[in-house]
Structure formats: C-alpha cells, structure tokens
Design a protein around this motif. Structure first.
Motif, PDB file in Angstrom:
ATOM      1  N   MET A   9      90.370  48.741  57.640  1.00 42.73           N
ATOM      2  CA  MET A   9      89.145  49.127  56.629  1.00 42.73           C
ATOM      3  C   MET A   9      87.902  49.461  57.467  1.00 42.73           C
ATOM      4  SD  MET A   9      89.945  49.140  53.547  1.00 42.73           S
ATOM      5  CE  MET A   9      88.292  49.440  52.897  1.00 42.73           C
ATOM      6  N   ARG A  10      87.664  48.891  58.758  1.00 40.85           N
ATOM      7  CA  ARG A  10      86.602  49.578  59.512  1.00 40.85           C
ATOM      8  C   ARG A  10      86.934  50.935  60.151  1.00 40.85           C
ATOM      9  NH1 ARG A  10      86.263  43.763  62.930  1.00 40.85           N
ATOM     10  NH2 ARG A  10      84.971  42.651  61.421  1.00 40.85           N
ATOM     11  N   THR A  11      88.167  51.153  60.016  1.00 46.71           N
ATOM     12  CA  THR A  11      88.483  52.493  60.867  1.00 46.71           C
ATOM     13  C   THR A  11      88.855  53.559  59.837  1.00 46.71           C
ATOM     14  OG1 THR A  11      90.817  51.827  61.401  1.00 46.71           O
ATOM     15  CG2 THR A  11      88.827  51.503  63.043  1.00 46.71           C
ATOM     16  N   LEU A  12      88.734  53.350  58.638  1.00 44.59           N
ATOM     17  CA  LEU A  12      89.334  54.071  57.541  1.00 44.59           C
ATOM     18  C   LEU A  12      88.577  55.500  57.261  1.00 44.59           C
ATOM     19  CD1 LEU A  12      91.255  53.330  55.119  1.00 44.59           C
ATOM     20  CD2 LEU A  12      89.456  52.820  53.906  1.00 44.59           C
ATOM     21  N   GLY A  13      87.370  55.713  57.597  1.00 48.01           N
ATOM     22  CA  GLY A  13      86.754  57.068  57.885  1.00 48.01           C
ATOM     23  C   GLY A  13      87.287  57.976  58.497  1.00 48.01           C
ATOM     24  N   TYR A  14      88.429  57.734  59.115  1.00 48.88           N
ATOM     25  CA  TYR A  14      89.109  58.856  60.134  1.00 48.88           C
ATOM     26  C   TYR A  14      90.445  59.441  59.221  1.00 48.88           C
ATOM     27  CZ  TYR A  14      86.703  56.968  63.880  1.00 48.88           C
ATOM     28  OH  TYR A  14      85.657  56.474  65.001  1.00 48.88           O
ATOM     29  N   LEU A  15      90.634  58.723  58.104  1.00 49.55           N
ATOM     30  CA  LEU A  15      91.633  59.301  57.171  1.00 49.55           C
ATOM     31  C   LEU A  15      91.031  60.179  56.456  1.00 49.55           C
ATOM     32  CD1 LEU A  15      93.586  55.927  56.545  1.00 49.55           C
ATOM     33  CD2 LEU A  15      94.168  57.575  58.090  1.00 49.55           C
ATOM     34  N   ASP A  16      92.026  60.970  55.541  1.00 42.53           N
ATOM     35  CA  ASP A  16      91.591  61.878  54.508  1.00 42.53           C
ATOM     36  C   ASP A  16      91.325  61.157  53.346  1.00 42.53           C
ATOM     37  OD1 ASP A  16      93.864  61.971  52.453  1.00 42.53           O
ATOM     38  OD2 ASP A  16      94.954  61.709  54.293  1.00 42.53           O
ATOM     39  N   GLU A  17      90.395  61.739  52.467  1.00 46.99           N
ATOM     40  CA  GLU A  17      89.836  61.269  51.132  1.00 46.99           C
ATOM     41  C   GLU A  17      90.921  60.338  50.301  1.00 46.99           C
ATOM     42  OE1 GLU A  17      86.960  60.562  48.403  1.00 46.99           O
ATOM     43  OE2 GLU A  17      86.406  61.602  50.205  1.00 46.99           O
ATOM     44  N   GLU A  18      92.085  61.042  50.109  1.00 47.27           N
ATOM     45  CA  GLU A  18      92.944  60.500  49.220  1.00 47.27           C
ATOM     46  C   GLU A  18      93.752  58.945  49.655  1.00 47.27           C
ATOM     47  OE1 GLU A  18      97.351  61.296  47.339  1.00 47.27           O
ATOM     48  OE2 GLU A  18      96.138  62.968  47.878  1.00 47.27           O
ATOM     49  N   ARG A  20      92.099  57.178  51.975  1.00 46.58           N
ATOM     50  CA  ARG A  20      90.911  56.253  52.136  1.00 46.58           C
ATOM     51  C   ARG A  20      90.788  55.472  50.582  1.00 46.58           C
ATOM     52  NH1 ARG A  20      87.399  60.340  54.804  1.00 46.58           N
ATOM     53  NH2 ARG A  20      86.534  60.463  53.092  1.00 46.58           N
ATOM     54  N   ARG A  21      90.938  56.354  49.633  1.00 45.36           N
ATOM     55  CA  ARG A  21      90.576  55.852  48.346  1.00 45.36           C
ATOM     56  C   ARG A  21      91.582  54.916  47.828  1.00 45.36           C
ATOM     57  NH1 ARG A  21      86.373  57.129  45.567  1.00 45.36           N
ATOM     58  NH2 ARG A  21      87.284  56.776  43.548  1.00 45.36           N
ATOM     59  N   ARG A  22      92.911  55.246  48.079  1.00 40.99           N
ATOM     60  CA  ARG A  22      94.078  54.411  47.722  1.00 40.99           C
ATOM     61  C   ARG A  22      93.983  53.079  48.608  1.00 40.99           C
ATOM     62  NH1 ARG A  22      98.548  53.446  50.454  1.00 40.99           N
ATOM     63  NH2 ARG A  22      98.238  55.274  51.755  1.00 40.99           N
ATOM     64  N   ILE A  23      93.702  53.077  49.894  1.00 43.19           N
ATOM     65  CA  ILE A  23      93.654  51.916  50.755  1.00 43.19           C
ATOM     66  C   ILE A  23      92.329  51.285  50.312  1.00 43.19           C
ATOM     67  CG2 ILE A  23      93.407  50.865  53.042  1.00 43.19           C
ATOM     68  CD1 ILE A  23      94.984  53.551  53.942  1.00 43.19           C
ATOM     69  N   ALA A  24      91.626  51.749  50.009  1.00 44.99           N
ATOM     70  CA  ALA A  24      90.291  50.824  49.754  1.00 44.99           C
ATOM     71  C   ALA A  24      90.277  50.241  48.303  1.00 44.99           C
ATOM     72  CB  ALA A  24      89.020  51.814  49.257  1.00 44.99           C
ATOM     73  N   GLN A  25      91.161  51.013  47.335  1.00 46.85           N
ATOM     74  CA  GLN A  25      91.371  50.294  46.026  1.00 46.85           C
ATOM     75  C   GLN A  25      92.365  49.055  46.143  1.00 46.85           C
ATOM     76  OE1 GLN A  25      89.805  51.179  43.015  1.00 46.85           O
ATOM     77  NE2 GLN A  25      90.415  49.033  42.720  1.00 46.85           N
ATOM     78  N   GLU A  26      93.687  49.159  47.031  1.00 51.28           N
ATOM     79  CA  GLU A  26      94.495  48.249  47.411  1.00 51.28           C
ATOM     80  C   GLU A  26      93.596  47.189  48.041  1.00 51.28           C
ATOM     81  OE1 GLU A  26      98.707  48.627  49.241  1.00 51.28           O
ATOM     82  OE2 GLU A  26      97.342  48.545  50.676  1.00 51.28           O
ATOM     83  N   THR A  27      92.750  47.323  48.885  1.00 52.78           N
ATOM     84  CA  THR A  27      92.207  46.180  49.447  1.00 52.78           C
ATOM     85  C   THR A  27      91.321  45.400  48.586  1.00 52.78           C
ATOM     86  OG1 THR A  27      91.846  47.481  51.555  1.00 52.78           O
ATOM     87  CG2 THR A  27      90.407  45.771  51.360  1.00 52.78           C
ATOM     88  N   LEU A  28      90.543  46.122  47.584  1.00 50.74           N
ATOM     89  CA  LEU A  28      89.832  45.443  46.567  1.00 50.74           C
ATOM     90  C   LEU A  28      90.603  44.686  45.588  1.00 50.74           C
ATOM     91  CD1 LEU A  28      86.784  45.183  46.177  1.00 50.74           C
ATOM     92  CD2 LEU A  28      86.832  47.151  44.469  1.00 50.74           C
ATOM     93  N   ASP A  29      91.583  45.390  45.175  1.00 49.49           N
ATOM     94  CA  ASP A  29      92.411  44.567  44.369  1.00 49.49           C
ATOM     95  C   ASP A  29      93.416  43.378  44.770  1.00 49.49           C
ATOM     96  OD1 ASP A  29      91.767  46.427  42.567  1.00 49.49           O
ATOM     97  OD2 ASP A  29      93.493  47.828  42.546  1.00 49.49           O
ATOM     98  N   ILE A  30      93.850  43.655  46.290  1.00 50.97           N
ATOM     99  CA  ILE A  30      94.786  42.538  46.763  1.00 50.97           C
ATOM    100  C   ILE A  30      94.084  41.529  47.884  1.00 50.97           C
ATOM    101  CG2 ILE A  30      97.194  42.224  47.722  1.00 50.97           C
ATOM    102  CD1 ILE A  30      97.933  44.960  46.198  1.00 50.97           C
ATOM    103  N   PHE A  31      93.974  42.190  48.770  1.00 51.52           N
ATOM    104  CA  PHE A  31      93.404  41.698  50.052  1.00 51.52           C
ATOM    105  C   PHE A  31      92.366  40.701  50.030  1.00 51.52           C
ATOM    106  CE2 PHE A  31      96.406  44.665  51.174  1.00 51.52           C
ATOM    107  CZ  PHE A  31      97.225  44.018  52.070  1.00 51.52           C
TER     108      PHE A  31
END
Length: 189
Positions: A9-18, A20-31
């Motif tokens: 998550m700390r290095t997520l800015g290097y990924l494409d928008e889609e 980033r959003r998918r991983i961020a949502q998964e993080t908020l929902d699960i982790f």
C-alpha cells in the motif's frame, strides 16, 4: 501478510489507476478489518488511510487540509496532554492509566459521513482514555480534567448514570486545551 500488504500500500502509487483502486478496496474490505480484529491498530489505521487516499483522493486531501497539524504534531500534542493529565490526577490521589491517540483521516471521514457532521463538529480528532479503579474514581478524574481545561458544555455524556442500550458505560467530555483545540476525554473503569 499484513506487513506485506502495508508495504504494498505504501508503494501503490507506482501502479496504474485500476490496479490501485482494486488493491485499495481489497485492503479496506479485508486487511484493515483483519488488523483491527487482531488488535494491530497502528497497521489498521495506516491501511485505512492509504486505501482512502487512493479510493477518494479529493476527500482525503480535503480532510488532511482541515487538520491544523500533521499527524506527528497531533501525536505530540496528545502525548503532552496525556502526561499533563496523568501528573494532575496523580497529584490529587486519583490512581489512573491515561492513554491517548490522534484520530486518523479515514476515521474522521467515516464519522463525518455516519453522523452527518461538519469537520468543525468532530471533537475527537485528539482523544484521551482514562482508566480508573471504580466509579467514584471516574467522577474524580472528570473533575480533575475540568480543572485543567475548559469543558465544552454541550459535549458531555454520562453513560455511567445512563448506560447505552448495549451496556456501554463511560464518561465522555470534550475540553479545550491551552491553544483552544478540542480534546475528547473518555473515562471508565
């Protein structure tokens, strides 16, 4: 796994928008809920804030701007208030543990959304929790806290005299520190 996700998550800015959003949502929902369930609150709040930053960047920046200081400065002001209250209680014979924490950005936003509050009405951006031995100690600690700082009259709840329906019992008060900043204090056994 949580530490790995936090690093991602700390290095997520290097990924494409889609992605980033998918991983961020998964993080908020699960982790983040998993970190909360395990009692690892430092990781929980950072995962939530990072997810929020990527999912709702405008809201994130707006709340970050509304905070009058950086998180480190809020942590320092909370720690100073914690030490001051601990010393004052001790000087007056009130045996207590005093803990403190600054509220994180995602938590502020959730409270504003859930209760329909403007940022200026979120009084627990900085908070202390006082743990005492018995109910009379709760009221003694409340009195001593109000000696130190000016109470915000309309922001007091006595959930000891009137417990919440779920059985929750505590005293909640909001005071203004020397700089006029709100500080919520929760006092319980």
């Amino acid at each position: 796994k949580l530490a790995d996700r936090l690093h991602n998550m700390r290095t997520l800015g290097y990924l494409d928008e889609e992605r980033r959003r998918r991983i961020a949502q998964e993080t908020l929902d699960i982790f983040a809920p998993l970190a909360n369930r395990l009692g690892i609150w430092q990781i929980k709040w950072e995962l939530e804030d990072l997810s929020f930053r990527f999912l709702q960047p405008d809201d994130y920046r707006r709340i970050a701007r509304l905070l009058d200081e950086k998180r480190v400065e809020r942590e320092e002001s909370v720690e100073a208030a914690r030490r001051r209250l601990t010393a004052h209680l001790s000087e007056h014979g009130v045996n207590a543990q005093v803990q403190g924490r600054p509220k994180h950005i995602y938590s502020i936003w959730k409270k504003m959304q859930g209760k329909g509050l403007d940022f200026s009405r979120v009084f627990d951006v900085r908070a202390l929790r006082v743990i005492v031995e018995d109910v009379p100690g709760c009221y003694a600690a409340l009195s001593r806290a109000h000696e130190l700082w000016a109470a915000v009259a309309e922001e007091f709840d006595d959930y000891i005299a009137r417990p919440k329906p779920n059985g929750y019992q505590s005293l909640h008060t909001v005071v203004r520190d020397e700089s006029g900043r709100a500080l919520e204090i929760q006092i319980r056994t």
